[in-house]
Scaffold this motif. Structure first.
Motif, PDB file in Angstrom:
ATOM      1  N   ASP A 185       1.132  -1.374   0.047  1.00  0.00           N
ATOM      2  CA  ASP A 185      -0.130  -0.059  -0.008  1.00  0.00           C
ATOM      3  C   ASP A 185       0.914   1.334   0.014  1.00  0.00           C
ATOM      4  OD1 ASP A 185      -2.351  -1.397  -0.010  1.00  0.00           O
ATOM      5  OD2 ASP A 185      -2.641  -1.390   1.998  1.00  0.00           O
ATOM      6  N   GLY A 186       2.059   1.324   0.861  1.00  0.00           N
ATOM      7  CA  GLY A 186       2.719   2.330   0.902  1.00  0.00           C
ATOM      8  C   GLY A 186       3.682   2.457  -0.405  1.00  0.00           C
ATOM      9  N   VAL A 187       4.162   1.539  -1.018  1.00  0.00           N
ATOM     10  CA  VAL A 187       4.588   1.516  -2.106  1.00  0.00           C
ATOM     11  C   VAL A 187       3.879   1.981  -3.237  1.00  0.00           C
ATOM     12  CG1 VAL A 187       5.746   0.130  -4.295  1.00  0.00           C
ATOM     13  CG2 VAL A 187       6.270  -0.560  -1.893  1.00  0.00           C
ATOM     14  N   ALA A 188       2.346   1.557  -3.274  1.00  0.00           N
ATOM     15  CA  ALA A 188       1.494   2.070  -4.329  1.00  0.00           C
ATOM     16  C   ALA A 188       1.477   3.544  -4.563  1.00  0.00           C
ATOM     17  CB  ALA A 188       0.199   1.436  -4.386  1.00  0.00           C
ATOM     18  N   GLU A 189       1.214   4.047  -3.137  1.00  0.00           N
ATOM     19  CA  GLU A 189       1.008   5.430  -2.820  1.00  0.00           C
ATOM     20  C   GLU A 189       2.086   6.463  -3.356  1.00  0.00           C
ATOM     21  OE1 GLU A 189       0.434   8.831   0.952  1.00  0.00           O
ATOM     22  OE2 GLU A 189       0.944   6.614   1.548  1.00  0.00           O
ATOM     23  N   LYS A 190       3.266   5.960  -3.352  1.00  0.00           N
ATOM     24  CA  LYS A 190       4.644   6.634  -3.764  1.00  0.00           C
ATOM     25  C   LYS A 190       4.641   6.521  -5.241  1.00  0.00           C
ATOM     26  CE  LYS A 190       7.058   7.025   0.561  1.00  0.00           C
ATOM     27  NZ  LYS A 190       8.352   6.558   1.128  1.00  0.00           N
ATOM     28  N   LEU A 191       4.166   5.203  -5.861  1.00  0.00           N
ATOM     29  CA  LEU A 191       4.252   5.234  -7.100  1.00  0.00           C
ATOM     30  C   LEU A 191       2.964   5.980  -7.921  1.00  0.00           C
ATOM     31  CD1 LEU A 191       4.661   1.487  -7.647  1.00  0.00           C
ATOM     32  CD2 LEU A 191       6.447   3.428  -8.378  1.00  0.00           C
ATOM     33  N   ARG A 192       2.023   6.175  -7.324  1.00  0.00           N
ATOM     34  CA  ARG A 192       0.858   7.076  -8.023  1.00  0.00           C
ATOM     35  C   ARG A 192       1.297   8.468  -7.845  1.00  0.00           C
ATOM     36  NH1 ARG A 192      -2.465   4.026  -4.272  1.00  0.00           N
ATOM     37  NH2 ARG A 192      -2.341   5.834  -2.946  1.00  0.00           N
ATOM     38  N   ALA A 193       2.198   8.764  -6.726  1.00  0.00           N
ATOM     39  CA  ALA A 193       2.744  10.191  -6.782  1.00  0.00           C
ATOM     40  C   ALA A 193       3.751  10.508  -7.910  1.00  0.00           C
ATOM     41  CB  ALA A 193       3.095  10.453  -5.271  1.00  0.00           C
ATOM     42  N   ASN A 194       4.375   9.534  -8.291  1.00  0.00           N
ATOM     43  CA  ASN A 194       5.691   9.918  -9.135  1.00  0.00           C
ATOM     44  C   ASN A 194       5.109   8.958 -10.275  1.00  0.00           C
ATOM     45  OD1 ASN A 194       8.053   9.917 -10.155  1.00  0.00           O
ATOM     46  ND2 ASN A 194       9.155   8.794  -8.640  1.00  0.00           N
ATOM     47  N   ARG A 195       4.598   9.620 -11.240  1.00  0.00           N
ATOM     48  CA  ARG A 195       3.864   9.165 -12.101  1.00  0.00           C
ATOM     49  C   ARG A 195       4.527   9.006 -13.504  1.00  0.00           C
ATOM     50  NH1 ARG A 195      -1.911   8.343 -11.756  1.00  0.00           N
ATOM     51  NH2 ARG A 195      -2.665   9.357  -9.954  1.00  0.00           N
ATOM     52  N   ASN A 196       5.949   9.723 -13.353  1.00  0.00           N
ATOM     53  CA  ASN A 196       6.834   9.564 -14.567  1.00  0.00           C
ATOM     54  C   ASN A 196       7.810   8.589 -14.678  1.00  0.00           C
ATOM     55  OD1 ASN A 196       5.527  12.255 -15.636  1.00  0.00           O
ATOM     56  ND2 ASN A 196       6.878  13.357 -14.186  1.00  0.00           N
ATOM     57  N   VAL A 197       7.677   7.613 -13.632  1.00  0.00           N
ATOM     58  CA  VAL A 197       8.611   6.597 -13.506  1.00  0.00           C
ATOM     59  C   VAL A 197       7.878   5.075 -14.118  1.00  0.00           C
ATOM     60  CG1 VAL A 197       8.067   6.095 -11.187  1.00  0.00           C
ATOM     61  CG2 VAL A 197      10.286   5.198 -12.195  1.00  0.00           C
ATOM     62  N   ARG A 198       8.484   4.294 -14.599  1.00  0.00           N
ATOM     63  CA  ARG A 198       8.126   2.855 -14.929  1.00  0.00           C
ATOM     64  C   ARG A 198       9.202   2.120 -14.113  1.00  0.00           C
ATOM     65  NH1 ARG A 198       7.920   1.830 -21.066  1.00  0.00           N
ATOM     66  NH2 ARG A 198      10.087   2.221 -20.832  1.00  0.00           N
ATOM     67  N   VAL A 199       8.249   0.801 -13.634  1.00  0.00           N
ATOM     68  CA  VAL A 199       8.933   0.061 -12.805  1.00  0.00           C
ATOM     69  C   VAL A 199       9.037  -1.392 -13.386  1.00  0.00           C
ATOM     70  CG1 VAL A 199       8.665   1.586 -10.786  1.00  0.00           C
ATOM     71  CG2 VAL A 199       6.938  -0.416 -11.507  1.00  0.00           C
ATOM     72  N   ARG A 200      10.134  -1.767 -12.958  1.00  0.00           N
ATOM     73  CA  ARG A 200      10.482  -3.430 -13.195  1.00  0.00           C
ATOM     74  C   ARG A 200       9.991  -4.237 -11.571  1.00  0.00           C
ATOM     75  NH1 ARG A 200      15.030  -4.551 -12.707  1.00  0.00           N
ATOM     76  NH2 ARG A 200      16.063  -2.553 -12.373  1.00  0.00           N
ATOM     77  N   ILE A 201       9.355  -5.196 -11.549  1.00  0.00           N
ATOM     78  CA  ILE A 201       9.022  -6.118 -10.720  1.00  0.00           C
ATOM     79  C   ILE A 201       9.330  -7.403 -10.938  1.00  0.00           C
ATOM     80  CG2 ILE A 201       7.330  -7.073  -9.009  1.00  0.00           C
ATOM     81  CD1 ILE A 201       5.398  -4.659 -10.048  1.00  0.00           C
ATOM     82  N   GLU A 202      10.506  -7.819  -9.964  1.00  0.00           N
ATOM     83  CA  GLU A 202      11.409  -9.020 -10.011  1.00  0.00           C
ATOM     84  C   GLU A 202      10.959 -10.101  -9.184  1.00  0.00           C
ATOM     85  OE1 GLU A 202      15.345  -7.836 -10.542  1.00  0.00           O
ATOM     86  OE2 GLU A 202      14.988  -6.704 -12.634  1.00  0.00           O
ATOM     87  N   GLY A 203      10.695 -11.171  -9.510  1.00  0.00           N
ATOM     88  CA  GLY A 203      10.612 -12.321  -8.500  1.00  0.00           C
ATOM     89  C   GLY A 203      11.778 -13.171  -8.370  1.00  0.00           C
ATOM     90  N   HIS A 204      11.994 -13.732  -7.157  1.00  0.00           N
ATOM     91  CA  HIS A 204      13.189 -14.344  -7.063  1.00  0.00           C
ATOM     92  C   HIS A 204      12.789 -15.628  -6.055  1.00  0.00           C
ATOM     93  CE1 HIS A 204      16.001 -11.819  -9.164  1.00  0.00           C
ATOM     94  NE2 HIS A 204      15.493 -10.852  -8.539  1.00  0.00           N
ATOM     95  N   THR A 205      13.492 -16.826  -6.015  1.00  0.00           N
ATOM     96  CA  THR A 205      13.156 -18.039  -5.111  1.00  0.00           C
ATOM     97  C   THR A 205      14.520 -18.646  -4.749  1.00  0.00           C
ATOM     98  OG1 THR A 205      13.384 -19.530  -6.924  1.00  0.00           O
ATOM     99  CG2 THR A 205      11.246 -18.414  -6.415  1.00  0.00           C
ATOM    100  N   ASP A 206      14.540 -19.340  -3.728  1.00  0.00           N
ATOM    101  CA  ASP A 206      15.685 -20.114  -3.272  1.00  0.00           C
ATOM    102  C   ASP A 206      15.791 -21.383  -4.245  1.00  0.00           C
ATOM    103  OD1 ASP A 206      13.729 -22.176  -2.525  1.00  0.00           O
ATOM    104  OD2 ASP A 206      13.649 -21.233  -0.603  1.00  0.00           O
ATOM    105  N   SER A 207      16.677 -22.150  -4.022  1.00  0.00           N
ATOM    106  CA  SER A 207      17.092 -23.277  -4.702  1.00  0.00           C
ATOM    107  C   SER A 207      16.233 -24.777  -4.612  1.00  0.00           C
ATOM    108  CB  SER A 207      18.322 -23.770  -4.691  1.00  0.00           C
ATOM    109  OG  SER A 207      18.796 -24.129  -3.307  1.00  0.00           O
ATOM    110  N   LEU A 208      15.282 -24.557  -3.509  1.00  0.00           N
ATOM    111  CA  LEU A 208      14.534 -25.648  -3.277  1.00  0.00           C
ATOM    112  C   LEU A 208      13.332 -26.036  -4.420  1.00  0.00           C
ATOM    113  CD1 LEU A 208      13.918 -25.397   0.829  1.00  0.00           C
ATOM    114  CD2 LEU A 208      15.771 -26.789  -0.646  1.00  0.00           C
ATOM    115  N   GLY A 209      13.353 -27.106  -4.790  1.00  0.00           N
ATOM    116  CA  GLY A 209      12.194 -27.383  -6.058  1.00  0.00           C
ATOM    117  C   GLY A 209      13.229 -27.437  -7.274  1.00  0.00           C
ATOM    118  N   SER A 210      12.548 -27.554  -8.303  1.00  0.00           N
ATOM    119  CA  SER A 210      13.210 -27.670  -9.490  1.00  0.00           C
ATOM    120  C   SER A 210      13.236 -26.365 -10.242  1.00  0.00           C
ATOM    121  CB  SER A 210      12.410 -28.668 -10.856  1.00  0.00           C
ATOM    122  OG  SER A 210      11.290 -27.855 -10.960  1.00  0.00           O
ATOM    123  N   GLU A 211      14.380 -26.197 -11.177  1.00  0.00           N
ATOM    124  CA  GLU A 211      14.608 -24.777 -11.430  1.00  0.00           C
ATOM    125  C   GLU A 211      13.404 -24.344 -12.520  1.00  0.00           C
ATOM    126  OE1 GLU A 211      17.767 -22.748 -14.692  1.00  0.00           O
ATOM    127  OE2 GLU A 211      18.261 -24.822 -13.836  1.00  0.00           O
TER     128      GLU A 211
END
Length: 271
Positions: A185-211
């Protein structure tokens, strides 16, 4: 002509003359500027006329030479004072308008160097949003407050990609926990205020399980974060999601603490 008669005539002239001056001075002019500024309406000339007329009355009313001189002096003084007072402009003066503060930040428009500040944003003495860490990104837009002085930051106010700490998911799923939603919610509030920026959202995991499984899970988690931000008013066109699976660890996968650090979502500027 008798002095009393002369005094009566001159007194009448004083009343009529000064009343005319007073009326002319007090009434708003609907004519030309020259009419409004006529010389005979000036308090100086009215005072002069009053002095002459009053002196004449005093002289005419005196019974002997001494009385004539004294009466002339007193009449002149009184007439001058009355003429000046009656001809003074006592009409109501316009009240200047109050200074305007269009954006409502507490700094009037004439002194506001940052007009159009969003409602509720804290500003400095010249009406500009506060930038506590001096990184060039205003506090209300800064995803990384407290950046060290002199550090080069991106459009989010961060030196590098922001790790969304405590943005966690239900076990083995892409469902956000309640605590994660509160942080976003806090991240969204600042992104709404900073409308000129585009963002990357990256997901990462640990090594448990298959690649392959981890790669898919990281993508779904990144998309889950983007979907939530979108529901909070952030334009989906400004967000790009990428799943990296287990390929970019930041700590060892041999310990619980290390694996917890590797299970993360990062937010960065999409250039």
């Amino acid at each position: 002509m008798k002095k009393s008669t002369t005094g009566l005539l001159l007194g009448s002239a004083l009343v009529v003359g000064l009343s005319g001056c007073a009326s002319s001075a007090s009434q708003p002019s609907s004519g030309t500027a020259a009419s409004a500024d006529a010389w005979y309406q000036h308090p100086f000339f009215c005072g002069l006329a009053g002095g002459l007329i009053g002196g004449g009355i005093g002289y005419a009313a005196g019974n002997d030479s001494d009385d004539e001189d004294t009466g002339a002096a007193l009449g002149s003084t009184a007439g001058a004072a009355m003429g000046a007072v009656l001809c003074a402009d006592n009409s109501p003066k316009p009240v200047p308008p109050a200074p305007r503060d269009t954006d409502g930040d507490g700094v009037n428009d004439a002194n506001d160097q940052c007009p159009g500040t969003p409602a509720g944003v804290a500003v400095n003495a010249v009406g500009c949003p506060l930038d506590s860490d001096g990184d060039g990104v205003a506090d209300y837009q800064d995803q990384c407050p407290g950046t060290p002085a002199g550090a080069e930051v991106n459009a989010l106010g961060c030196v590098q990609d922001l790790v969304l700490r405590d943005v966690n998911f239900e076990f083995d799923s892409a469902t956000l926990t309640m605590g994660a939603e509160q942080i976003l919610d806090g991240v969204a509030e600042k992104l709404r205020a900073n409308r000129n920026v585009r963002v990357r959202i990256e997901g990462h995991t640990d090594s448990l399980g298959s690649e392959a499984y981890n790669l898919d899970l990281s993508q779904r988690r990144a998309e889950s974060v983007a979907d939530y931000l979108g529901r909070q008013g952030v334009d989906m066109e400004r967000m790009r999601t990428i799943g990296y699976g287990e390929s970019q660890p930041v700590a060892t996968n041999d310990t619980d603490a290390g694996r917890a650090m590797n299970r993360r979502v990062e937010l960065g500027e999409w250039e």
